[in-house]
Design a protein around this motif. Structure first.
Motif, PDB file in Angstrom:
ATOM      1  N   LEU A 209       0.864  -1.178   0.000  1.00 55.05           N
ATOM      2  CA  LEU A 209       0.000   0.000   0.000  1.00 55.05           C
ATOM      3  C   LEU A 209       0.899   1.226   0.000  1.00 55.05           C
ATOM      4  CD1 LEU A 209      -2.934   1.111   0.209  1.00 55.05           C
ATOM      5  CD2 LEU A 209      -2.590   1.141   2.706  1.00 55.05           C
ATOM      6  N   ARG A 210       0.659   2.141  -0.951  1.00 54.37           N
ATOM      7  CA  ARG A 210       1.534   3.304  -1.095  1.00 54.37           C
ATOM      8  C   ARG A 210       0.736   4.605  -0.986  1.00 54.37           C
ATOM      9  NH1 ARG A 210       6.488   1.730  -4.046  1.00 54.37           N
ATOM     10  NH2 ARG A 210       6.790   3.910  -4.588  1.00 54.37           N
ATOM     11  N   PHE A 211       1.362   5.563  -0.347  1.00 60.08           N
ATOM     12  CA  PHE A 211       0.820   6.920  -0.288  1.00 60.08           C
ATOM     13  C   PHE A 211       1.897   7.836  -0.866  1.00 60.08           C
ATOM     14  CE2 PHE A 211      -0.130  10.848   2.356  1.00 60.08           C
ATOM     15  CZ  PHE A 211      -1.216  11.218   1.582  1.00 60.08           C
ATOM     16  N   GLU A 212       1.537   8.573  -1.946  1.00 60.35           N
ATOM     17  CA  GLU A 212       2.537   9.347  -2.677  1.00 60.35           C
ATOM     18  C   GLU A 212       2.098  10.805  -2.843  1.00 60.35           C
ATOM     19  OE1 GLU A 212       3.635   7.579  -6.381  1.00 60.35           O
ATOM     20  OE2 GLU A 212       4.070   5.618  -5.511  1.00 60.35           O
ATOM     21  N   PRO A 213       2.006  11.579  -1.766  1.00 61.27           N
ATOM     22  CA  PRO A 213       1.638  12.993  -1.922  1.00 61.27           C
ATOM     23  C   PRO A 213       2.704  13.748  -2.698  1.00 61.27           C
ATOM     24  CG  PRO A 213       2.428  12.552   0.303  1.00 61.27           C
ATOM     25  CD  PRO A 213       2.304  11.219  -0.377  1.00 61.27           C
ATOM     26  N   GLY A 214       2.257  14.578  -3.628  1.00 62.26           N
ATOM     27  CA  GLY A 214       3.219  15.284  -4.468  1.00 62.26           C
ATOM     28  C   GLY A 214       2.709  16.633  -4.932  1.00 62.26           C
ATOM     29  N   LEU A 215       3.638  17.436  -5.413  1.00 62.50           N
ATOM     30  CA  LEU A 215       3.356  18.747  -5.989  1.00 62.50           C
ATOM     31  C   LEU A 215       3.599  18.666  -7.489  1.00 62.50           C
ATOM     32  CD1 LEU A 215       2.723  21.781  -5.418  1.00 62.50           C
ATOM     33  CD2 LEU A 215       5.197  22.123  -5.215  1.00 62.50           C
ATOM     34  N   TYR A 216       2.590  19.059  -8.285  1.00 64.36           N
ATOM     35  CA  TYR A 216       2.648  18.946  -9.736  1.00 64.36           C
ATOM     36  C   TYR A 216       2.356  20.309 -10.360  1.00 64.36           C
ATOM     37  CZ  TYR A 216       2.398  13.862  -9.078  1.00 64.36           C
ATOM     38  OH  TYR A 216       2.641  12.571  -8.699  1.00 64.36           O
ATOM     39  N   TYR A 217       3.268  20.762 -11.207  1.00 61.01           N
ATOM     40  CA  TYR A 217       3.053  21.985 -11.976  1.00 61.01           C
ATOM     41  C   TYR A 217       2.686  21.597 -13.407  1.00 61.01           C
ATOM     42  CZ  TYR A 217       5.523  24.271  -8.124  1.00 61.01           C
ATOM     43  OH  TYR A 217       5.911  24.720  -6.883  1.00 61.01           O
ATOM     44  N   ALA A 218       1.622  22.202 -13.936  1.00 63.85           N
ATOM     45  CA  ALA A 218       1.160  21.843 -15.278  1.00 63.85           C
ATOM     46  C   ALA A 218       0.589  23.064 -15.974  1.00 63.85           C
ATOM     47  CB  ALA A 218       0.106  20.737 -15.210  1.00 63.85           C
ATOM     48  N   GLN A 219       0.555  23.006 -17.308  1.00 67.15           N
ATOM     49  CA  GLN A 219      -0.050  24.081 -18.097  1.00 67.15           C
ATOM     50  C   GLN A 219      -0.719  23.500 -19.325  1.00 67.15           C
ATOM     51  OE1 GLN A 219       2.337  27.574 -18.942  1.00 67.15           O
ATOM     52  NE2 GLN A 219       1.212  27.995 -20.815  1.00 67.15           N
ATOM     53  N   ARG A 220      -1.931  23.990 -19.605  1.00 66.83           N
ATOM     54  CA  ARG A 220      -2.657  23.655 -20.822  1.00 66.83           C
ATOM     55  C   ARG A 220      -3.165  24.947 -21.447  1.00 66.83           C
ATOM     56  NH1 ARG A 220      -5.750  19.587 -16.979  1.00 66.83           N
ATOM     57  NH2 ARG A 220      -4.825  21.157 -15.629  1.00 66.83           N
ATOM     58  N   ASN A 221      -3.161  24.991 -22.762  1.00 71.21           N
ATOM     59  CA  ASN A 221      -3.682  26.152 -23.489  1.00 71.21           C
ATOM     60  C   ASN A 221      -4.902  25.722 -24.294  1.00 71.21           C
ATOM     61  OD1 ASN A 221      -1.579  27.951 -22.634  1.00 71.21           O
ATOM     62  ND2 ASN A 221      -0.222  26.933 -24.080  1.00 71.21           N
ATOM     63  N   LEU A 222      -5.995  26.434 -24.128  1.00 67.97           N
ATOM     64  CA  LEU A 222      -7.232  26.136 -24.841  1.00 67.97           C
ATOM     65  C   LEU A 222      -7.406  27.127 -25.981  1.00 67.97           C
ATOM     66  CD1 LEU A 222      -9.661  25.596 -21.808  1.00 67.97           C
ATOM     67  CD2 LEU A 222      -8.054  23.974 -22.849  1.00 67.97           C
ATOM     68  N   VAL A 223      -7.763  26.595 -27.151  1.00 67.39           N
ATOM     69  CA  VAL A 223      -7.981  27.430 -28.334  1.00 67.39           C
ATOM     70  C   VAL A 223      -9.424  27.227 -28.794  1.00 67.39           C
ATOM     71  CG1 VAL A 223      -7.243  27.994 -30.670  1.00 67.39           C
ATOM     72  CG2 VAL A 223      -5.549  27.218 -28.984  1.00 67.39           C
ATOM     73  N   TYR A 224     -10.207  28.308 -28.802  1.00 75.84           N
ATOM     74  CA  TYR A 224     -11.614  28.284 -29.220  1.00 75.84           C
ATOM     75  C   TYR A 224     -11.735  28.797 -30.648  1.00 75.84           C
ATOM     76  CZ  TYR A 224     -13.004  27.736 -24.297  1.00 75.84           C
ATOM     77  OH  TYR A 224     -13.173  27.287 -23.006  1.00 75.84           O
ATOM     78  N   SER A 225     -12.646  28.206 -31.382  1.00 81.57           N
ATOM     79  CA  SER A 225     -12.933  28.693 -32.728  1.00 81.57           C
ATOM     80  C   SER A 225     -14.051  29.733 -32.667  1.00 81.57           C
ATOM     81  CB  SER A 225     -13.362  27.529 -33.629  1.00 81.57           C
ATOM     82  OG  SER A 225     -14.554  26.928 -33.132  1.00 81.57           O
ATOM     83  N   GLY A 226     -14.197  30.495 -33.741  1.00 72.97           N
ATOM     84  CA  GLY A 226     -15.300  31.445 -33.833  1.00 72.97           C
ATOM     85  C   GLY A 226     -14.999  32.821 -33.289  1.00 72.97           C
ATOM     86  N   PHE A 227     -13.777  33.043 -32.831  1.00 74.30           N
ATOM     87  CA  PHE A 227     -13.398  34.370 -32.336  1.00 74.30           C
ATOM     88  C   PHE A 227     -12.397  35.008 -33.303  1.00 74.30           C
ATOM     89  CE2 PHE A 227     -14.605  32.132 -28.436  1.00 74.30           C
ATOM     90  CZ  PHE A 227     -15.440  33.058 -27.831  1.00 74.30           C
ATOM     91  N   THR A 228     -12.492  36.292 -33.439  1.00 74.05           N
ATOM     92  CA  THR A 228     -11.545  37.010 -34.305  1.00 74.05           C
ATOM     93  C   THR A 228     -10.361  37.560 -33.517  1.00 74.05           C
ATOM     94  OG1 THR A 228     -12.863  39.031 -34.056  1.00 74.05           O
ATOM     95  CG2 THR A 228     -13.334  37.623 -35.969  1.00 74.05           C
ATOM     96  N   LYS A 229     -10.565  37.808 -32.218  1.00 78.52           N
ATOM     97  CA  LYS A 229      -9.497  38.344 -31.390  1.00 78.52           C
ATOM     98  C   LYS A 229      -8.771  37.222 -30.658  1.00 78.52           C
ATOM     99  CE  LYS A 229     -11.890  42.731 -30.470  1.00 78.52           C
ATOM    100  NZ  LYS A 229     -12.414  43.631 -29.399  1.00 78.52           N
ATOM    101  N   PRO A 230      -7.442  37.175 -30.760  1.00 84.90           N
ATOM    102  CA  PRO A 230      -6.681  36.149 -30.023  1.00 84.90           C
ATOM    103  C   PRO A 230      -6.935  36.193 -28.518  1.00 84.90           C
ATOM    104  CG  PRO A 230      -5.299  37.227 -31.661  1.00 84.90           C
ATOM    105  CD  PRO A 230      -6.574  38.003 -31.614  1.00 84.90           C
ATOM    106  N   LEU A 231      -7.206  37.380 -27.974  1.00 82.84           N
ATOM    107  CA  LEU A 231      -7.466  37.512 -26.545  1.00 82.84           C
ATOM    108  C   LEU A 231      -8.702  36.722 -26.130  1.00 82.84           C
ATOM    109  CD1 LEU A 231      -6.416  38.989 -23.987  1.00 82.84           C
ATOM    110  CD2 LEU A 231      -8.056  40.809 -24.498  1.00 82.84           C
ATOM    111  N   ASP A 232      -9.683  36.611 -27.023  1.00 86.57           N
ATOM    112  CA  ASP A 232     -10.895  35.849 -26.732  1.00 86.57           C
ATOM    113  C   ASP A 232     -10.752  34.370 -27.093  1.00 86.57           C
ATOM    114  OD1 ASP A 232     -12.270  38.101 -25.813  1.00 86.57           O
ATOM    115  OD2 ASP A 232     -12.927  38.640 -27.845  1.00 86.57           O
ATOM    116  N   ALA A 233      -9.953  34.069 -28.090  1.00 89.32           N
ATOM    117  CA  ALA A 233      -9.848  32.701 -28.604  1.00 89.32           C
ATOM    118  C   ALA A 233      -8.925  31.816 -27.778  1.00 89.32           C
ATOM    119  CB  ALA A 233      -9.370  32.722 -30.051  1.00 89.32           C
ATOM    120  N   ASN A 234      -8.054  32.405 -26.978  1.00 87.54           N
ATOM    121  CA  ASN A 234      -7.049  31.624 -26.248  1.00 87.54           C
ATOM    122  C   ASN A 234      -7.221  31.773 -24.744  1.00 87.54           C
ATOM    123  OD1 ASN A 234      -5.001  30.723 -28.495  1.00 87.54           O
ATOM    124  ND2 ASN A 234      -5.463  32.868 -28.925  1.00 87.54           N
ATOM    125  N   ARG A 235      -7.114  30.631 -24.064  1.00 84.84           N
ATOM    126  CA  ARG A 235      -7.136  30.621 -22.611  1.00 84.84           C
ATOM    127  C   ARG A 235      -5.946  29.795 -22.102  1.00 84.84           C
ATOM    128  NH1 ARG A 235      -9.607  34.312 -23.211  1.00 84.84           N
ATOM    129  NH2 ARG A 235     -11.702  34.898 -22.543  1.00 84.84           N
TER     130      ARG A 235
END
Length: 234
Positions: free
Chosen positions: A89-115
């Motif tokens: 039986l294992r317990f493995e508490p950890g700290l994870y750094y991650a990043q994802r970028n979301l790209v939406y269609s239907g927007f003309t401004k990059p500020l609205d299309a990207n999260r």
């Protein structure tokens, strides 16, 4: 490709070191012969991750939300309790750094299309480790279990939403995790490279205040999924 080259070089270095110690020789010197007979032992891990999102939609979208990923960093500790010869039986508490970028269609401004979704996770997994019989200084294993994850960068308390360029998710999520690895018994310590998949079980999206929001209105559920590559030292 860079990730694969990095893993390959690391494993080649490990194999070279292991061969000099006789791990893969015909009659190896048995290292740490009584290590696994301990009732409890501790360790730590370092590694990297790649996180993604799985989207389900209320109605078929014209174009799915595109998710681009990047590698993150993992660090944590390991507590191992021996239940019987082949199960721990294992317990493995950890700290994870991650990043994802979301790209939406239907927007003309990059500020609205990207999260940009940056996450700092505290992960608390409780896992069962199923080991094979030890052969010389090698012992493969499978691991699986459940985990609870706290996202310190969730923005869940913010009253702003995507109309103010603020993407929000719930702070806590539950997951199941499955993976495999190998224990290598070196002269002075046990080294365990492993790879594990994590799969979110609950919807973690906080919808915008406007139910018809073009960013969240058509999303039925959004669940995290990821891959961990960890290098554990005992």
């Amino acid at each position: 490709m860079k990730k694969l080259i990095y893993i390959l070089l690391l494993l080649l270095g490990l194999l070279s070191h292991s061969q000099t110690k006789g791990i893969f020789s015909k009659d190896p010197i048995i290292n740490l012969e009584n290590f696994d007979k301990q009732r409890v032992y501790w360790g730590y891990f370092l590694g990297f991750n790649t996180y993604d999102f799985k989207f389900d939609y209320i109605k078929p979208p014209g174009t799915d939300i595109l998710v681009t990923t990047s590698s993150g960093f993992n660090v944590g500790v390991v507590g191992d309790l021996r239940l019987q010869e082949y199960i721990n039986l294992r317990f493995e508490p950890g700290l994870y750094y991650a990043q994802r970028n979301l790209v939406y269609s239907g927007f003309t401004k990059p500020l609205d299309a990207n999260r940009e979704v940056r996450s700092t996770y505290l992960d608390f997994p409780l896992l069962l480790k199923f080991s094979s019989k030890r052969v010389g200084n090698i012992r493969p294993y499978l691991v699986g279990g459940v985990s609870a994850t706290l996202n310190l960068a969730s923005n869940s308390k913010s009253i702003d939403d995507n109309y103010q360029q603020r993407f929000r998710v719930k702070p806590w999520t539950q997951n199941y995790e499955l993976g495999f690895g190998v224990d290598l018994y070196l002269e002075y310590f046990k080294f365990s490279p492993s790879i594990r998949g994590v799969f979110g079980m609950n919807d973690e999206l906080i919808r915008d205040n406007n139910p018809d929001s073009p960013w969240t209105g058509n999303i039925q559920s959004m669940k995290s999924r990821g891959v961990f590559v960890n290098f554990t030292f005992h």
